[in-house]
Write an enzyme that holds these catalytic residues in place. Structure first.
Site, short mmCIF file in Angstrom:
data_model
loop_
_atom_site.label_atom_id
_atom_site.label_comp_id
_atom_site.label_asym_id
_atom_site.label_seq_id
_atom_site.Cartn_x
_atom_site.Cartn_y
_atom_site.Cartn_z
N CYS A 167 0.44 -2.10 -10.28
CA CYS A 167 1.74 -1.69 -9.14
C CYS A 167 1.90 -2.69 -8.35
O CYS A 167 3.23 -3.03 -8.39
CB CYS A 167 0.68 -0.69 -8.22
SG CYS A 167 0.24 0.93 -9.08
N GLU A 198 -0.71 -5.78 -7.63
CA GLU A 198 -1.57 -6.79 -7.74
C GLU A 198 -1.27 -8.30 -8.08
O GLU A 198 -0.47 -8.45 -8.96
CB GLU A 198 -2.71 -6.29 -8.48
CG GLU A 198 -3.27 -5.05 -8.28
CD GLU A 198 -2.59 -3.97 -9.16
OE1 GLU A 198 -3.18 -3.38 -10.25
OE2 GLU A 198 -1.07 -3.77 -8.97
#
Length: 800
Positions: free
Chosen positions: A440, A442
């Site tokens: 997402c 990171e």
């Protein structure tokens, strides 16, 4: 009549491929499961990493090869587009319990045939009985941890029983493109040939090198079979233009079977073969193509200089790849689909930022990649941008132009903060400047960082519930939390906050216990020979990723859900119970247990009088800063099996909805079982002062300390950005985000009316994309609960 490809332009090819894409519904593929089962039956007693490598090779030798009309980039992980490979070693009941419901369930249904059901029950399921990751986890997990961590919505560690660690950005630039699979195979052969097997630890290294050789062989087989298929189709093709395209596809596939790519087309095809093979190897949550504008630019530039390619053809190839990326799905059970709704495979690709020596990295390909996302408008790749003050104004405006299209792309990441996050993990400054995004939001390092970004989620809002109920989970009636005392007897606010923090600490403790077992089981049962082949240092060390083979190993990460619900509840208790003293603690506890039934006036007081996160109000913002700093401190000294410290993170995927289904009413005024806030975004409808106030609240957090990632969603009415003035306003908002040293922001640009129309008439809105969390998905493929959550998020009508 067959459409003549000699009239296909870049735009019409993309539209034809998109039209073709929407004819495919997500479906189950058992070819991988069958190959794996057959190979494991034949190889009992052999090292597990070699057995897994042989299973990949068998799959490449036997899988269905599918080349669709109009394609220039070819291949699928399953038997066709949007087919999910089943990995039976994860759970014997993974698919078995859902054979008759998987095609009709409310979230992420998959097509399955009666013949597939029979194959699974007769040949696949029986072999794996007692051998799966899930069964081993259940046999090893302490009972008190299982009670809170398995299918409770409090800690969802069980979700990691359904996928591999994944979450890497392969070393496409440093290893695969310059060496090809033939070169990587030779490195492993050389290392194996020089291994002294009188040294005990070299046996395990030798097994690893053998596995690398096998998966490189598998990749050659995969490429050559696609070449053969293209040639067969060319012989039958009556359109001379398409015939030449198929012959060229065959030449490209044959070359990249063992050789380093020479051209832009060859490089894209080799990367795509690698992407699909990684999803064959494991049902993992994220394989990031990384900084494609950087490592692909030399191929594009050289092809243009040699007159092999022009910009239009290069754009066409990118868009062909974008459609293929969108075709990749992964499998989830009915339970996990609630947490990761929308089928997305989280192939996060980023552009922009700076070079390793700190200069502006934006180039022509950066803009072409943004254009590809704008033109294709499918759910993948999950495009992100790194913005740096050295990037040109033109780049910012291009970003804004793509955002206003309403697809949820690109997500925006602050380069300076991302670099700090990587350096905090021990990465050198030049390496950190080459960071990318996986999953997402990171931060990661292409080819060098093995980061299990999230080994599950835990529920911050439940900690408030447990502090109010002395550890009792009201929905189940079970005592699942700590006994932190009767809240009526708390003498001051600090006692209440301390009780909440003790509950959070207890969740993280159970999370860590479960995570250790899952990591250990992945070492024992699920080594990753292909993923390891594509990471720097693994071949040199002779070690798999789950044996510290990569240059850097970080995590696992913990993922706290419901940050705004947590802090709004703490602030309400502080302000109304202990400061204003307008509500008594016993009244609050009774109202919570009754879900505010009969306590409506008290609920209204909680909603209207207590401060709320996202309004630049220090009364609540200071609490969240302190709480998150404390949570980050809880992680110090907690390490994963591979020795690295656990990472705190706050991104929900879609888990804020199912997590909310387990939580009672809260002091924030939220009713029981409603969705929690997503990421670090404000609770739905509580941010009253506009987007800049939200950014100011976020700016008070120490973003770089949440090194697993912080997610912020914003939703705008499309009219705000409809003209060039709107673009200028959006650029100014992005600049403000950057100036405030925030890490991440992403945008939904869609009005609630359109979303409600899509709910009512889904067949008319099948291509409507929305930003769910750190990814976009098709609105009509989301369950109604998740759709409603997106509709109910605050919509801004100005950038102020």
């Amino acid at each position: 009549m067959k459409e003549k490809s000699n009239i296909i332009t870049i735009f019409s090819r993309t539209e034809l491929l998109k039209k073709q894409y929407f004819t495919h519904k997500p479906a189950i593929c058992l070819e991988c499961a069958k190959s794996r089962t057959d190979v494991f039956k034949e190889t009992e007693g052999e090292p597990i990493i070699i057995r897994r490598a042989k299973a990949i090779r068998r799959h490449c030798r036997t899988k269905t090869i599918n080349i669709q009309d109009h394609e220039l980039i070819v291949g699928n992980a399953g038997f066709g587009p949007r087919t999910a490979c089943i990995c039976p070693e994860l759970s014997n009941h993974w698919l078995g319990n859902e054979l008759d419901t998987v095609s009709t369930r409310p979230q992420d249904p998959y097509l399955i045939t009666e013949d597939q059901k029979k194959l699974f029950k007769k040949e696949i399921e029986p072999y794996w009985q007692g051998k799966t990751l899930s069964e081993h986890w259940h046999a090893r997990i302490p009972e008190n941890t299982r009670a809170i961590a398995y299918k409770t919505g409090i800690i969802d560690a069980d979700l990691k029983l359904e996928g591999g660690p994944g979450e890497i950005a392969p070393a496409y630039e440093e290893l695969l493109l310059p060496k090809g699979y033939g070169g990587l195979r030779k490195e492993a052969e050389t290392a194996l040939g020089s291994a002294d097997l009188t040294v005990p630890e070299n046996h395990e290294k030798a097994w690893f090198w053998q596995s690398v050789i096998i998966v490189c062989d598998a990749m050659e087989v995969l490429a050559r079979r696609h070449a053969e298929k293209a040639r067969e189709m060319a012989l039958k093709e009556t359109d001379p233009i398409r015939c030449r395209e198929l012959e060229n596809i065959a030449e490209v596939c044959d070359w990249v079977a063992t050789n380093p790519p020479r051209t832009f087309h060859e490089a894209l095809q080799l990367i795509w073969f690698s992407q699909i093979a990684l999803y064959m190897e494991a049902n993992a949550p994220s394989y990031s193509p990384g900084r494609m504008d950087q490592y692909m630019y030399p191929y594009y530039k050289n092809d243009c200089e040699q007159a092999r390619l022009d910009k239009e053809k290069g754009q066409e190839l990118l868009e062909c790849l974008w459609v293929k990326l969108a075709e990749q799905v992964w499998y989830q059970t009915e339970n996990s689909a609630k947490y990761f709704a929308g089928y997305t495979a989280f192939q996060n690709l980023c552009v922009g930022g700076v070079t390793p020596n700190g200069r502006d990295a934006v180039n022509e390909l950066s803009y072409m990649i943004l254009d590809a996302t704008a033109r294709v408008q499918l759910c993948q790749p999950s495009l992100s941008v790194r913005i740096n003050r050295k990037n040109p104004e033109k780049f910012y405006r291009k970003i804004a132009e793509v955002i206003r299209l309403g697809t949820g792309f690109p997500a925006v990441h602050n380069d300076d903060v991302g670099i700090k996050m990587l350096m905090k993990k021990g990465v050198t400054a030049p390496e950190a400047r080459n960071w990318c995004i996986v999953g997402c939001v990171e931060p990661n390092l292409p080819g060098k960082l093995s980061q299990w970004s999230s080994s599950g989620h835990y529920n911050l809002a439940t900690a408030v519930e447990f502090a109010l109920t002395n550890g009792v989970h009201l929905k189940s009636g079970k005592s699942l939390g700590l006994k932190t005392g009767n809240p009526v007897e708390f003498k001051d606010y600090e006692a209440f906050e301390n009780a909440v923090m003790e509950q959070i600490k207890d969740q993280i403790r159970h999370f860590t216990i479960s995570s250790h077992i899952i990591e250990t089981l992945h070492q024992e049962l699920l080594p990753m020979p292909l993923a390891s082949t594509l990471m720097v240092d693994c071949i040199e060390k002779g070690k798999d990723l789950m044996r510290n083979g990569a240059k850097y190993t970080i995590g696992p990460g913990t993922n706290g859900i419901g940050a705004a619900d947590l802090v709004n509840s703490l602030a309400a208790v502080k302000q109304l119970v202990f400061v204003d003293k307008t509500i008594k603690m016993d009244e609050l506890v009774n109202a919570i247990k009754d879900n505010f039934k009969g306590h409506e006036q008290l609920q209204h007081h909680l909603v209207s009088k207590a401060p709320k996160w996202g309004n630049d109000d220090d009364r609540v913002d200071d609490i969240l800063v302190r709480v998150m700093d404390t949570i980050n401190a809880f992680h110090h000294g907690l390490h994963g099996v591979l020795g690295s410290e656990l990472m705190p993170s706050y991104y929900p995927v879609s888990s804020n909805v199912p997590h909310g289904h387990t939580v009672c009413a809260l002091p924030s005024g939220r009713n029981a079982y409603k969705p929690l806030a997503d990421g670090c975004s404000p609770c739905q409808g509580t941010d009253k002062l506009g987007p800049t106030a939200v950014l100011k609240s976020m700016s008070k957090l120490n973003c770089e300390d949440a090194d697993g990632g912080l997610l912020l969603n914003m939703k705008f009415d499309p009219v705000v950005f409809k003209d060039q003035g709107g673009i200028t306003r959006l650029v100014s908002l992005i600049r403000s985000f950057q100036d405030l040293d925030l890490y991440h922001v992403q945008f939904n640009v869609v009005d609630a009316k359109t979303l409600r129309l899509a709910q009512a008439s889904p067949d008319e809105y099948n291509s409507l994309l929305v930003r769910v969390a750190g990814y976009s998905a098709y609105f009509v493929e989301l369950s109604k609960d998740i759709q409603d959550d997106i509709i109910n998020r605050t919509q801004y009508h100005t950038v102020q």
